[in-house]
Structures are given as C-alpha cells and as structure tokens.
Write a protein that holds these residues in place. Structure first.
Motif, PDB file in Angstrom:
ATOM      1  N   LYS A 126      -7.993  -9.680  11.863  1.00  0.00           N
ATOM      2  CA  LYS A 126      -9.267  -9.928  10.773  1.00  0.00           C
ATOM      3  C   LYS A 126      -8.363 -10.482   9.687  1.00  0.00           C
ATOM      4  CE  LYS A 126     -12.900  -6.777  12.135  1.00  0.00           C
ATOM      5  NZ  LYS A 126     -13.031  -5.738  11.705  1.00  0.00           N
ATOM      6  N   HIS A 127      -7.138 -10.726   8.901  1.00  0.00           N
ATOM      7  CA  HIS A 127      -6.110 -11.385   7.731  1.00  0.00           C
ATOM      8  C   HIS A 127      -5.193 -11.858   8.623  1.00  0.00           C
ATOM      9  CE1 HIS A 127      -9.968  -9.848   5.937  1.00  0.00           C
ATOM     10  NE2 HIS A 127     -10.160  -8.758   6.522  1.00  0.00           N
ATOM     11  N   PRO A 128      -5.351 -12.646   9.189  1.00  0.00           N
ATOM     12  CA  PRO A 128      -4.013 -12.759   9.543  1.00  0.00           C
ATOM     13  C   PRO A 128      -2.955 -13.266   8.470  1.00  0.00           C
ATOM     14  CG  PRO A 128      -5.366 -14.601  10.128  1.00  0.00           C
ATOM     15  CD  PRO A 128      -6.082 -13.462   9.921  1.00  0.00           C
ATOM     16  N   ASN A 129      -3.709 -13.669   7.826  1.00  0.00           N
ATOM     17  CA  ASN A 129      -2.036 -14.355   6.457  1.00  0.00           C
ATOM     18  C   ASN A 129      -2.333 -13.309   4.829  1.00  0.00           C
ATOM     19  OD1 ASN A 129      -1.949 -17.205   7.685  1.00  0.00           O
ATOM     20  ND2 ASN A 129      -3.850 -17.710   6.301  1.00  0.00           N
ATOM     21  N   ILE A 130      -2.596 -11.862   5.822  1.00  0.00           N
ATOM     22  CA  ILE A 130      -2.294 -11.311   4.590  1.00  0.00           C
ATOM     23  C   ILE A 130      -0.719 -10.228   5.465  1.00  0.00           C
ATOM     24  CG2 ILE A 130      -2.600  -8.898   3.813  1.00  0.00           C
ATOM     25  CD1 ILE A 130      -5.681 -10.282   2.686  1.00  0.00           C
ATOM     26  N   ASP A 131      -0.337  -9.910   4.871  1.00  0.00           N
ATOM     27  CA  ASP A 131       0.919  -9.055   5.463  1.00  0.00           C
ATOM     28  C   ASP A 131       0.970  -7.848   4.552  1.00  0.00           C
ATOM     29  OD1 ASP A 131       2.110 -10.612   7.274  1.00  0.00           O
ATOM     30  OD2 ASP A 131       3.499 -11.444   5.946  1.00  0.00           O
ATOM     31  N   VAL A 132       0.246  -6.165   5.476  1.00  0.00           N
ATOM     32  CA  VAL A 132       0.664  -5.424   4.443  1.00  0.00           C
ATOM     33  C   VAL A 132       2.013  -4.272   4.094  1.00  0.00           C
ATOM     34  CG1 VAL A 132      -0.661  -3.174   4.470  1.00  0.00           C
ATOM     35  CG2 VAL A 132      -2.206  -4.745   5.333  1.00  0.00           C
ATOM     36  N   ARG A 133       2.453  -4.120   3.864  1.00  0.00           N
ATOM     37  CA  ARG A 133       3.770  -3.251   3.545  1.00  0.00           C
ATOM     38  C   ARG A 133       3.316  -1.880   3.265  1.00  0.00           C
ATOM     39  NH1 ARG A 133       8.073  -7.648   0.738  1.00  0.00           N
ATOM     40  NH2 ARG A 133       7.656  -9.379   2.850  1.00  0.00           N
ATOM     41  N   LEU A 134       4.397  -1.138   3.426  1.00  0.00           N
ATOM     42  CA  LEU A 134       3.654   0.295   3.576  1.00  0.00           C
ATOM     43  C   LEU A 134       5.223   0.907   2.412  1.00  0.00           C
ATOM     44  CD1 LEU A 134       2.143   1.277   6.926  1.00  0.00           C
ATOM     45  CD2 LEU A 134       1.293   0.481   4.880  1.00  0.00           C
ATOM     46  N   ASP A 135       4.361   1.449   1.368  1.00  0.00           N
ATOM     47  CA  ASP A 135       5.317   2.489   0.606  1.00  0.00           C
ATOM     48  C   ASP A 135       4.551   4.156   0.939  1.00  0.00           C
ATOM     49  OD1 ASP A 135       7.126   3.747  -1.044  1.00  0.00           O
ATOM     50  OD2 ASP A 135       6.028   3.301  -2.572  1.00  0.00           O
ATOM     51  N   VAL A 136       5.581   4.846   1.760  1.00  0.00           N
ATOM     52  CA  VAL A 136       5.461   5.750   1.843  1.00  0.00           C
ATOM     53  C   VAL A 136       5.699   7.048   2.001  1.00  0.00           C
ATOM     54  CG1 VAL A 136       5.512   7.763   4.561  1.00  0.00           C
ATOM     55  CG2 VAL A 136       5.129   5.451   4.714  1.00  0.00           C
ATOM     56  N   SER A 137       5.275   7.836   0.623  1.00  0.00           N
ATOM     57  CA  SER A 137       5.126   8.494  -0.044  1.00  0.00           C
ATOM     58  C   SER A 137       4.335   9.805  -0.984  1.00  0.00           C
ATOM     59  CB  SER A 137       6.119   7.852  -1.943  1.00  0.00           C
ATOM     60  OG  SER A 137       6.134   8.811  -2.804  1.00  0.00           O
ATOM     61  N   ASP A 138       4.851  10.980  -1.334  1.00  0.00           N
ATOM     62  CA  ASP A 138       3.535  11.713  -1.729  1.00  0.00           C
ATOM     63  C   ASP A 138       3.668  11.516  -3.245  1.00  0.00           C
ATOM     64  OD1 ASP A 138       2.778  12.430   0.676  1.00  0.00           O
ATOM     65  OD2 ASP A 138       4.468  13.814   1.191  1.00  0.00           O
ATOM     66  N   ARG A 139       4.346  11.064  -3.609  1.00  0.00           N
ATOM     67  CA  ARG A 139       4.353  11.035  -5.225  1.00  0.00           C
ATOM     68  C   ARG A 139       3.060  10.834  -5.817  1.00  0.00           C
ATOM     69  NH1 ARG A 139       7.243   7.722  -6.909  1.00  0.00           N
ATOM     70  NH2 ARG A 139       8.441   6.484  -5.539  1.00  0.00           N
ATOM     71  N   VAL A 140       2.431  10.657  -7.403  1.00  0.00           N
ATOM     72  CA  VAL A 140       1.487  10.067  -8.143  1.00  0.00           C
ATOM     73  C   VAL A 140       2.318   9.218  -8.924  1.00  0.00           C
ATOM     74  CG1 VAL A 140      -0.029   9.764  -9.323  1.00  0.00           C
ATOM     75  CG2 VAL A 140       0.111  12.122  -8.288  1.00  0.00           C
ATOM     76  N   VAL A 161       0.624  -1.241  -0.303  1.00  0.00           N
ATOM     77  CA  VAL A 161       0.014  -0.134   0.407  1.00  0.00           C
ATOM     78  C   VAL A 161       0.922   1.215  -0.052  1.00  0.00           C
ATOM     79  CG1 VAL A 161      -1.901   1.491   1.527  1.00  0.00           C
ATOM     80  CG2 VAL A 161      -1.754  -0.834   0.744  1.00  0.00           C
ATOM     81  N   THR A 162       0.731   2.700  -0.902  1.00  0.00           N
ATOM     82  CA  THR A 162       1.767   3.017  -0.330  1.00  0.00           C
ATOM     83  C   THR A 162       0.497   4.744  -0.272  1.00  0.00           C
ATOM     84  OG1 THR A 162       2.046   4.797  -2.206  1.00  0.00           O
ATOM     85  CG2 THR A 162       0.693   3.766  -3.636  1.00  0.00           C
ATOM     86  N   ALA A 163       1.104   5.605   0.082  1.00  0.00           N
ATOM     87  CA  ALA A 163       0.108   6.807   0.948  1.00  0.00           C
ATOM     88  C   ALA A 163       1.212   7.081   1.784  1.00  0.00           C
ATOM     89  CB  ALA A 163      -1.070   6.258   2.001  1.00  0.00           C
ATOM     90  N   SER A 164       0.365   8.887   1.844  1.00  0.00           N
ATOM     91  CA  SER A 164       1.574   9.845   2.118  1.00  0.00           C
ATOM     92  C   SER A 164       1.507   9.209   3.502  1.00  0.00           C
ATOM     93  CB  SER A 164       0.890  11.264   2.002  1.00  0.00           C
ATOM     94  OG  SER A 164      -0.734  11.849   2.423  1.00  0.00           O
ATOM     95  N   GLN A 165       2.004   9.858   4.306  1.00  0.00           N
ATOM     96  CA  GLN A 165       2.893  10.249   5.230  1.00  0.00           C
ATOM     97  C   GLN A 165       1.973  10.977   6.079  1.00  0.00           C
ATOM     98  OE1 GLN A 165       6.401  12.077   6.510  1.00  0.00           O
ATOM     99  NE2 GLN A 165       6.736  11.754   8.146  1.00  0.00           N
ATOM    100  N   ALA A 166       2.048  11.626   5.680  1.00  0.00           N
ATOM    101  CA  ALA A 166       0.250  11.850   7.021  1.00  0.00           C
ATOM    102  C   ALA A 166      -1.154  11.298   7.147  1.00  0.00           C
ATOM    103  CB  ALA A 166      -0.179  13.669   6.622  1.00  0.00           C
ATOM    104  N   LEU A 167      -1.568  10.797   5.818  1.00  0.00           N
ATOM    105  CA  LEU A 167      -2.388   9.688   5.833  1.00  0.00           C
ATOM    106  C   LEU A 167      -2.058   8.376   6.965  1.00  0.00           C
ATOM    107  CD1 LEU A 167      -5.393   8.674   3.305  1.00  0.00           C
ATOM    108  CD2 LEU A 167      -3.846   7.098   4.040  1.00  0.00           C
TER     109      LEU A 167
END
Length: 222
Positions: free
Chosen positions: A119-133, A98-104
């Motif tokens: 609720k979803h133990p078999n799903i790993d969420v990795r964050l890409d913190v970025s404001d770029r479109v 998931v890519t999202a801005s730092q503020a969000l």
C-alpha cells in the motif's frame, strides 16, 4: 549532531510560539518532550535560553543571547530542509524506524509488513528489535511499540490492542464435580510466563486470580 538538531528545532519552535505547548503541536510531540530538548541545549550552552513573562498568559521569551542566535538557527533549519528536499527528489523513499519487542515483531508485526509495503511502496520500514524502553526524543526510532499502560513521559501513546491471557492445563487435572473457577486455579501449581514486558503492571498473578475468584472460567482442555 542529530540530537542537537532536534534541540535546535525545539528551541526555534518554542521561541516562535512563545510556549512549549505551541511548539509541541507543530513538532508532533508532547510539551514535556519539547522542554526536555530545550533543557538539553541549555545544559550544553551553560545558561537558560528562555525567561517566563506574563502578558495575559504565561509566555516564553528568549534571552538576549538566544535572540541573537535564533535568526541564524532559523535560516540554517530552512536551508537544511531545502537541501533535504533536493537530496530526496521526487522519487525519494521515506524511512520509518520502528522499535518493538522480539515477540511482537515475530507474532504480529512481520505478518503485516507485506501488506503495508504494497500500500505504501515509497516507505521503507526498518525494525529495531528491542525490549528496552527507549527515549524516542533522543534516539533514532520514529515509532516505539511497547506493552504497558501508555503513561510514558515525553511521548504520545496510541492504544493498539488489548492482551488476552488464557490459562491452560492438561484435561486430567480438570475437576469433574465442579466448575473451573479462579479459586480452583489458585490452589494449583502454576507455571508462569516469565517474559518481561517493560512498563506493564501484572494483573494476572495469584493476587489477580484471588480478586476474580467469583468469576467462572470456561472449561479448558489441551
């Protein structure tokens, strides 16, 4: 390699359905995104891979070179899918980027991740913190969360929430003999939040306040 694999998937699905629209439904992207992936593959091979024909409705027909290659491409994609299923196994974990801005991420997303993981133990969420479109079709992210009107090309957008903007001031600045209105605010020295929101059209600058001059605002105090 990953980008070219997506292009091959778009090519195979478009040839099978005879249209970018049919392929987009299967791949869960927009028709322009499918077209972009096919065009990137055409740029790489150096010639068009489809010709348009009309048989009741306009259809895409692969050129002879593409027809010859599609059998191997289809078999290769099937083998890759089979291999990935074996590699993942029954207890495999799915990774969603998931890519999202730092503020969000800081103010909204992080507080909800624990509940999602429970609720979803078999799903790993990795964050890409970025404001770029970014280009989701060409990048590694699966989901992008951005502030804007949602009319970005090549992706499907889903409205998540509105944005509430509140004007604040010190209580000594508040007028005593009349209501606080947009017209009164326009005459004050304003301090603006300069945080950039790519894709957003500002509606709350001085022009926005003037357009709402007849709207009364609640009394504010901090």
């Amino acid at each position: 390699m990953l980008t070219r694999l997506k292009s091959l998937q778009a090519l195979e699905a478009s040839a099978r359905h005879g249209s970018f629209v049919g392929a987009s439904t299967e791949l869960d992207v927009t028709p322009p995104a499918v077209g972009q992936l096919v065009r990137s593959l055409e740029d790489w091979v150096g010639y068009p891979l489809f010709r348009r024909t009309r048989s009741g409705a306009e259809r895409l027909m692969p050129v002879d070179e593409a027809k010859e290659a599609l059998e191997d491409i289809s078999q290769g994609l099937d083998l890759l899918e089979t291999g990935l299923r074996k590699l993942r196994g029954r207890k495999a974990r799915t990774v969603v980027v998931v890519t999202a801005s730092q503020a969000l991420v800081a103010n909204w997303l992080l507080g909800r991740l624990d509940d999602f993981t429970t609720k979803h133990p078999n799903i790993d969420v990795r964050l890409d913190v970025s404001d770029r479109v970014i280009d989701l079709a060409q990048g590694d992210a699966d989901i992008g969360i951005r502030c804007g009107l949602g009319n970005w090309k090549g992706v499907k957008s889903t409205f998540l929430m509105g944005e509430e903007i509140i004007a604040v001031c010190h209580q000594r600045l508040l007028p005593i003999d009349r209501d606080v209105t947009a017209g009164w605010i326009v005459g004050q020295t304003l301090v603006h939040d300069g945080t950039s929101h790519p894709g957003e059209i500002s509606r709350h600058g001085r022009t926005g306040w003037r357009a709402q001059e007849r709207t009364s605002l609640p009394t504010m105090a901090v």
